[in-house]
Design a protein around this motif. Sequence first.
Motif, mmCIF file in Angstrom:
data_model
loop_
_atom_site.group_PDB
_atom_site.id
_atom_site.type_symbol
_atom_site.label_atom_id
_atom_site.label_comp_id
_atom_site.label_asym_id
_atom_site.label_seq_id
_atom_site.Cartn_x
_atom_site.Cartn_y
_atom_site.Cartn_z
ATOM 1 N N MET A 1 0.631 -1.023 -0.107
ATOM 2 C CA MET A 1 0.058 -0.220 0.020
ATOM 3 C C MET A 1 0.318 1.382 -0.115
ATOM 4 S SD MET A 1 -2.956 1.184 0.152
ATOM 5 C CE MET A 1 -4.979 -0.317 0.628
ATOM 6 N N ASN A 2 0.793 1.657 -1.337
ATOM 7 C CA ASN A 2 1.791 2.782 -1.346
ATOM 8 C C ASN A 2 1.666 4.386 -0.551
ATOM 9 O OD1 ASN A 2 0.135 4.459 -3.722
ATOM 10 N ND2 ASN A 2 1.204 2.969 -4.491
ATOM 11 N N GLN A 3 2.759 4.934 -0.333
ATOM 12 C CA GLN A 3 1.822 6.460 -0.085
ATOM 13 C C GLN A 3 1.093 7.159 -0.458
ATOM 14 O OE1 GLN A 3 6.185 8.858 1.310
ATOM 15 N NE2 GLN A 3 5.292 10.234 1.818
ATOM 16 N N GLN A 4 0.741 6.914 -2.197
ATOM 17 C CA GLN A 4 -0.313 8.055 -3.007
ATOM 18 C C GLN A 4 -1.005 7.669 -2.399
ATOM 19 O OE1 GLN A 4 0.939 8.450 -6.781
ATOM 20 N NE2 GLN A 4 -1.304 9.595 -7.098
ATOM 21 N N LEU A 5 -1.528 6.236 -2.618
ATOM 22 C CA LEU A 5 -3.165 5.923 -2.121
ATOM 23 C C LEU A 5 -3.395 6.304 -0.484
ATOM 24 C CD1 LEU A 5 -3.157 2.374 -3.561
ATOM 25 C CD2 LEU A 5 -4.381 3.997 -4.137
ATOM 26 N N LEU A 6 -2.196 6.041 0.616
ATOM 27 C CA LEU A 6 -2.649 6.012 1.913
ATOM 28 C C LEU A 6 -2.970 7.901 1.659
ATOM 29 C CD1 LEU A 6 -0.101 3.982 3.857
ATOM 30 C CD2 LEU A 6 -2.634 3.710 4.269
ATOM 31 N N ARG A 7 -2.724 8.528 1.100
ATOM 32 C CA ARG A 7 -2.550 10.166 1.458
ATOM 33 C C ARG A 7 -3.503 10.112 1.292
ATOM 34 N NH1 ARG A 7 0.210 14.937 1.520
ATOM 35 N NH2 ARG A 7 -0.849 16.221 1.732
ATOM 36 N N GLU A 8 -4.501 9.897 -0.017
ATOM 37 C CA GLU A 8 -5.592 10.022 -0.162
ATOM 38 C C GLU A 8 -6.905 9.099 0.400
ATOM 39 O OE1 GLU A 8 -6.012 7.920 -4.584
ATOM 40 O OE2 GLU A 8 -4.502 9.531 -5.325
#
Length: 273
Positions: A63-70
């Motif tokens: 689960m990469n940073q971009q997805l978690l940020r969203e």
Amino acid sequence: MSEPKSSVHPVDFIWSEVVRDAEAAIRAEPLLGGVFHNAVLHHGSLEAALAYRFADKLATREMNQQLLREIADGAYAASPALGQAARADMVAVFERDPACHRLLQPLMYFKGFQAVQAYRVGHWLLEQGRRDLAFFVQMRVSEVFGVDIHPGARIGQGIMIDHAHSIVIGETAVVGDNVSMLHSVTLGGTGKEEEDRHPKIADGVLIGAGAKVLGNIRVGHCSRIAAGSVVLEEVPPMKTVAGVPARIVGEAGCSQPSVMMDQLLGVRGSEPR
């Protein structure tokens, strides 16, 4: 995406102070300039900074940073109460922890604060029916911070978890407002019950290091639980309990144990700063 810094609202004194702290930190330690720009100065609100921190800390190859940020940005946008609780928690840490001298510190360095904010996002996800994402957040918080809070637990605001090593809070636990606890605290069950099985901690309670509160019992408001105690029975309001099993050993000693942070039995603490 994060907001531009120019959008800082003038009445958000807490966020404005965090920004000033970060700017001062860069002047004092220029080598950390990139760190503080990424974590604070690049963002236009505390919510955006919290979402960045959430994603940066919990990201994995799965689960990469971009997805978690969203995910986190969506949570903060949909629920203003998350940001309100974060501000109350930040002030609680600043006021109660003598090692905290700037509002910047909880956001950047204190895993208890960061773990609680990540739990709050996980709890919001669970409330939206996104159970697997909520459990993923719980797993990563446990792996990264050593804090295991079930997303089903209900936790108030103004929470301080000091040091925050080996904290366990079960699924049906309830923690009120303005509660302080130290490392190795467990709010757990007593067996394999599947219903309401975890403690109910009222407002203003102080729970000392290593204390275990087990079962569906109530700990009354503004009470104190001494370090290392095992609490198996209800605690009346404004009392101090200690021992294994815990017994009432006296009054709480002050009107706000969680703020005073006085853990000495029979000794009254100094006034909060």
